[in-house]
Design a protein around this motif. Structure first.
Motif, PDB file in Angstrom:
ATOM      1  N   GLY A   1       0.786  -1.215   0.000  1.00  9.25           N
ATOM      2  CA  GLY A   1       0.000   0.000   0.000  1.00  9.25           C
ATOM      3  C   GLY A   1       0.825   1.276   0.000  1.00  9.25           C
ATOM      4  N   LYS A   2       2.159   1.141  -0.109  1.00 13.48           N
ATOM      5  CA  LYS A   2       3.044   2.302  -0.067  1.00 13.48           C
ATOM      6  C   LYS A   2       3.665   2.548  -1.440  1.00 13.48           C
ATOM      7  CE  LYS A   2       4.256   1.516   4.791  1.00 13.48           C
ATOM      8  NZ  LYS A   2       5.358   1.321   5.770  1.00 13.48           N
ATOM      9  N   ASP A   3       3.958   3.817  -1.714  1.00 10.11           N
ATOM     10  CA  ASP A   3       4.578   4.180  -2.983  1.00 10.11           C
ATOM     11  C   ASP A   3       5.989   3.619  -3.060  1.00 10.11           C
ATOM     12  OD1 ASP A   3       6.397   6.292  -4.568  1.00 10.11           O
ATOM     13  OD2 ASP A   3       4.373   6.312  -5.410  1.00 10.11           O
ATOM     14  N   VAL A   4       6.290   2.922  -4.163  1.00  8.95           N
ATOM     15  CA  VAL A   4       7.575   2.210  -4.258  1.00  8.95           C
ATOM     16  C   VAL A   4       8.776   3.148  -4.330  1.00  8.95           C
ATOM     17  CG1 VAL A   4       6.561   0.147  -5.308  1.00  8.95           C
ATOM     18  CG2 VAL A   4       7.374   2.007  -6.784  1.00  8.95           C
ATOM     19  N   TRP A   5       8.560   4.382  -4.739  1.00  9.15           N
ATOM     20  CA  TRP A   5       9.679   5.340  -4.831  1.00  9.15           C
ATOM     21  C   TRP A   5       9.837   6.118  -3.528  1.00  9.15           C
ATOM     22  CZ3 TRP A   5      13.754   6.002  -7.855  1.00  9.15           C
ATOM     23  CH2 TRP A   5      14.451   7.218  -7.809  1.00  9.15           C
ATOM     24  N   LYS A   6       8.745   6.688  -3.041  1.00  9.00           N
ATOM     25  CA  LYS A   6       8.815   7.533  -1.844  1.00  9.00           C
ATOM     26  C   LYS A   6       9.084   6.717  -0.579  1.00  9.00           C
ATOM     27  CE  LYS A   6       5.559  10.944  -3.726  1.00  9.00           C
ATOM     28  NZ  LYS A   6       4.205  11.541  -3.577  1.00  9.00           N
ATOM     29  N   ASP A   7       8.539   5.510  -0.521  1.00  8.76           N
ATOM     30  CA  ASP A   7       8.615   4.708   0.709  1.00  8.76           C
ATOM     31  C   ASP A   7       9.501   3.479   0.549  1.00  8.76           C
ATOM     32  OD1 ASP A   7       6.651   6.401   2.003  1.00  8.76           O
ATOM     33  OD2 ASP A   7       5.134   5.395   0.774  1.00  8.76           O
ATOM     34  N   SER A   8      10.499   3.558  -0.338  1.00 11.27           N
ATOM     35  CA  SER A   8      11.308   2.374  -0.652  1.00 11.27           C
ATOM     36  C   SER A   8      12.045   1.820   0.567  1.00 11.27           C
ATOM     37  CB  SER A   8      12.303   2.690  -1.767  1.00 11.27           C
ATOM     38  OG  SER A   8      13.199   3.711  -1.381  1.00 11.27           O
TER      39      SER A   8
END
Length: 293
Positions: free
Chosen positions: A65-72
């Motif tokens: 559920g998290k953005d793969v770029w911002k929350d990597s």
């Protein structure tokens, strides 16, 4: 079921080259999804975007559920990843590298590590610079399988391994599958995918062209029938739904659309059936037919 991986109209451009045009698929909790396609189709590019290694040009990509770029960074704490060509620190031993990977992950099972070292027949004391490609893959696989993750991403993981070690990998993946873990498996080995995957996503020229369970996708293909009759089997070539009809004496081999099976059986019975064998298509049959089409 919770969607662990979800992409929607994912796109990636490298200069003027459009590597991904529309990658839309999902992987639910506890599923093993086979991600297949020929070289250059966009498999590794998609995986690198999911890992936050490269930035997408457009669309959405989320893990947990998290953005793969911002929350990597947060995402990486919960995943294990093995690429198709593992790069190692040449002056460290294989065992030291495995221990380092486990420490960086923050969890690990030493007993599992020792068991995998023996199963894969890896010399952990040998310097990585002296390893073959297959042994480098073993280091990556042992490190990934020795830690407890919520998501395992394998990108051509058995590249360079001999068939026996490939079989061991399949057994280990089956164990984490049975434990309810989620797996994205990109592989050139359709047999490997067919053996392990609950569903598949087929990528072609940067676009997902089919996705679903193996049974669902097989409904789109035709079983192969081998028929031997007492009378002239050539008459079967005129029956609706039959394709690729080939005859040798009174034996015919052909494919048939599922909706015409009743009619095929009825017409065959009129010729005196001595043998009727219908074989469902394999994943390789489906894959090749799709690409030839």
């Amino acid at each position: 079921m919770e969607e662990i991986i979800k992409t929607n109209q994912l796109q990636k451009k490298f200069g003027k080259f459009q590597a991904l045009t529309d990658v839309t698929f999902s992987v639910k909790a506890g599923e093993v999804t086979g991600f297949i396609g020929p070289n250059g189709a966009g498999k590794s590019t998609t995986i690198r975007i999911l890992l936050g290694i490269i930035k997408r040009s457009a669309g959405q990509a989320k893990i947990f559920g998290k953005d793969v770029w911002k929350d990597s960074l947060d995402i990486h704490k919960r995943i294990s990843y093995v690429p198709g060509d593992v790069s190692l620190w040449g002056n460290l031993s294989g065992g030291e590298i495995i221990d380092l990977f486990m420490k960086l992950h923050g969890s690990g099972n030493k007993q599992k590590r020792e068991s995998l070292v023996k199963r894969f027949e890896l010399d952990p004391k040998k310097k990585a610079k002296n390893y073959s490609k297959g042994n480098r893959q073993k280091v990556g696989l042992i490190a990934a399988l020795s830690v407890d993750s919520d998501l395992y991403i394998f990108d051509e993981p058995t590249s360079g391994l001999d068939p026996l070690k490939g079989a061991i990998f399949q057994e280990e993946v089956q164990k984490i599958k049975d434990a309810g873990k989620t797996i994205l498996l990109s592989s050139h080995s359709l047999n490997e995918v067919e053996h392990l995957a609950d569903k598949i996503a087929i990528i072609r020229q940067g676009e997902i062209v089919e996705s679903g369970s193996l049974d669902e996708l097989r409904h789109l293909t035709r079983p192969t029938v081998t028929l031997v009759t007492e009378k002239d089997v050539a008459k079967m070539s005129e029956v609706s739904g039959i394709h690729n009809f080939q005859q040798t004496d009174n034996q015919a081999v052909f494919s048939v659309e599922n909706k015409y099976l009743d009619e095929v059986l009825l017409e065959a019975s009129k010729l005196g059936v001595k043998k009727f064998e219908a074989v469902p298509p394999t994943l390789e049959d489906f894959f090749m037919r799709h690409y030839k089409g």
